[in-house]
Design a protein around this motif. Structure first.
Motif, mmCIF file in Angstrom:
data_model
loop_
_atom_site.group_PDB
_atom_site.id
_atom_site.type_symbol
_atom_site.label_atom_id
_atom_site.label_comp_id
_atom_site.label_asym_id
_atom_site.label_seq_id
_atom_site.Cartn_x
_atom_site.Cartn_y
_atom_site.Cartn_z
ATOM 1 N N GLY A 68 0.830 -1.196 0.000
ATOM 2 C CA GLY A 68 0.000 0.000 0.000
ATOM 3 C C GLY A 68 0.864 1.245 0.000
ATOM 4 N N PRO A 69 0.255 2.403 -0.173
ATOM 5 C CA PRO A 69 1.022 3.651 -0.194
ATOM 6 C C PRO A 69 1.591 3.990 1.172
ATOM 7 N N SER A 70 2.520 4.933 1.223
ATOM 8 C CA SER A 70 3.112 5.374 2.491
ATOM 9 C C SER A 70 2.027 5.930 3.408
ATOM 10 N N GLY A 71 2.161 5.609 4.710
ATOM 11 C CA GLY A 71 1.204 6.101 5.688
ATOM 12 C C GLY A 71 -0.066 5.287 5.774
ATOM 13 N N ALA A 72 -0.116 4.137 5.095
ATOM 14 C CA ALA A 72 -1.338 3.327 5.116
ATOM 15 C C ALA A 72 -1.467 2.493 6.379
ATOM 16 N N GLY A 73 -0.365 2.342 7.154
ATOM 17 C CA GLY A 73 -0.422 1.586 8.404
ATOM 18 C C GLY A 73 0.300 0.259 8.370
ATOM 19 N N LYS A 74 1.101 0.008 7.310
ATOM 20 C CA LYS A 74 1.754 -1.293 7.180
ATOM 21 C C LYS A 74 2.815 -1.516 8.258
ATOM 22 N N THR A 75 3.693 -0.528 8.428
ATOM 23 C CA THR A 75 4.784 -0.680 9.397
ATOM 24 C C THR A 75 4.255 -0.785 10.825
#
Length: 422
Positions: free
Chosen positions: A215-222
């Motif tokens: 997903g794009p940056s800031g989507a909550g993956k990390t």
């Protein structure tokens, strides 16, 4: 009065020294010094450091002067009292009111008395200044950790763990909830609660499978990679491993079962061997060699004059970004955890090395439950399941082939990647 003044100065001294230590740690390490040099601001940093050093010196001078004035005052009182005793006593001795022996005894007793009184006065000062140290120590000791073992927590004994996120929502805690203002020189109160990073998230990573989160940056993956080993606890919902809520598991067993490699691989200022042994302190040289071969870095290590005994430098600055990532992956392989999380762990590698590394990981981590977080979609093609994140939600899921032929966010991201390559 002197005790209160010294207490204030001591508190100011500790705060200023803390600022100085923070400045030296940030600005004078390798990364900080490079940033200062690259942005061409040495004069500003010099003035910044000089102003704080001047404050430390000024406080030290004030403290020394106050101590000296206090000592002079005490000795002056003793000297004046002795002069009075000799003056009045001498007059009485001449007039016959007291004997010379009595006068000498009185002055001797005065001398004996003022020594302990001076010492007792200094004890009060020492106690008041020491209390400042205790204030800071107890402030830290009384701070409750946000994440800790529950009573009757059980050990996790995973073999082929199944991971389930059940209606998980999460907001990062505010600074005052996890730290102390006295420990952060630039701390300011936060009046606005940060928004939810994850919102009602539910998904499953089946045992022994490779699950990709994109997903794009800031989507909550990390954030997922921080919640699973309980660096933070979820705000609502639950995360389960083999049917156990991770909050019911001991932190030691949970983190012992999970291996994480982040994009910014951290290495200690030690040898390559010591950095590898951090994952397994009794690892043999053969085990380290096998792990490094799998991580595609053994050829580099054996070409170095000192081999495994080569110092990597502060934060591994003597190695390139890709070499640090491969060394971190070798450290992960030595740990051999049941759950593997790779968060942009191959972002600094070229495509060929990345493909070789993923093939090696697939062979050496068979049966492990793996989560891969990546922007480069080439890293997730072989995933058993792909979850596409956007604004804290899962908006798509399926295999790579299914998602690439759908008209959704994954298809759009993959198209952007193809255009960049072109």
């Amino acid at each position: 009065w002197v005790g209160r003044k010294l207490q204030e100065l001591t508190r100011d001294s500790f705060n200023t020294n803390a600022e100085m230590s923070s400045t030296m740690t940030e600005r004078f390490n390798v990364s900080g010094a490079m940033l200062v040099a690259l942005y061409g601001e040495p004069n500003r940093e010099r003035e910044y450091f000089r102003s704080r050093a001047r404050k430390v010196a000024d406080i030290g001078i004030k403290t020394a002067m106050l101590n000296r004035l206090f000592f002079i005052a005490l000795t002056s009182v003793a000297a004046i009292a002795t002069a009075f005793a000799y003056g009045i006593g001498g007059h009485l001795a001449i007039s016959g009111g007291v004997t010379v022996g009595t006068l000498l005894a009185i002055t001797a007793l005065l001398a004996r008395l003022y020594g302990p009184l001076t010492a007792l006065s200094n004890v009060r000062l020492d106690v008041m200044t020491s209390l400042v140290s205790f204030e800071r120590v107890f402030e830290v000791l009384d701070l409750e950790p946000m994440v800790k073992n529950r009573e009757n927590a059980i050990d996790l004994k995973p073999s082929h763990p199944k991971i389930e996120f059940k209606d998980v929502s999460f907001s990062y805690p505010r600074a005052e909830e996890i730290s102390l203002a006295s420990l952060e020189s630039a701390a300011k109160p936060e009046t606005i609660q940060s928004g939810e990073v994850l919102k009602g998230l539910s998904f499953t990573a089946a045992p022994g499978t490779l699950t990709a989160l994109v997903g794009p940056s800031g989507a909550g993956k990390t954030t997922i990679s921080a919640l699973l080993p309980r660096l933070y606890d979820v705000t609502t919902g639950s995360i389960e491993i083999d049917g156990h809520d991770i909050r019911d598991l001991t932190l030691e067993s949970l983190r012992g079962a999970i291996g994480v490699v982040m994009q910014d691989a951290h290495l200690f200022h030690e040898t390559i061997a010591e950095n590898l042994r951090y994952a397994k302190d009794n690892a043999t040289e053969d085990e380290m060699r096998i792990a490094c071969e799998s991580a595609q870095i053994w050829d580099l290590i054996k070409s170095l004059p000192n081999g495994l005994d080569t110092m990597v430098g502060e934060r591994g600055h003597r190695l390139s970004g890709g070499e640090k990532q491969r060394l971190a992956i070798a450290r992960l392989l030595l740990k051999s955890p049941a759950v593997v999380i790779l968060d942009e762990a191959t972002s600094a590698l070229d495509n060929e090395t990345e493909a070789q590394l993923h093939d090696a990981l697939g062979k050496h981590l068979v049966g492990r439950t793996m989560l891969i977080i990546a922007h480069r979609l080439s890293a997730v093609k072989q995933a058993d399941r792909v979850y596409v994140f956007e604004n804290g939600h899962i908006v798509e899921q399926g295999s790579h082939e299914q998602l690439i032929h759908s008209d959704g966010l994954y298809h759009k991201l993959y198209g952007q990647l193809a255009r960049v390559k072109t």
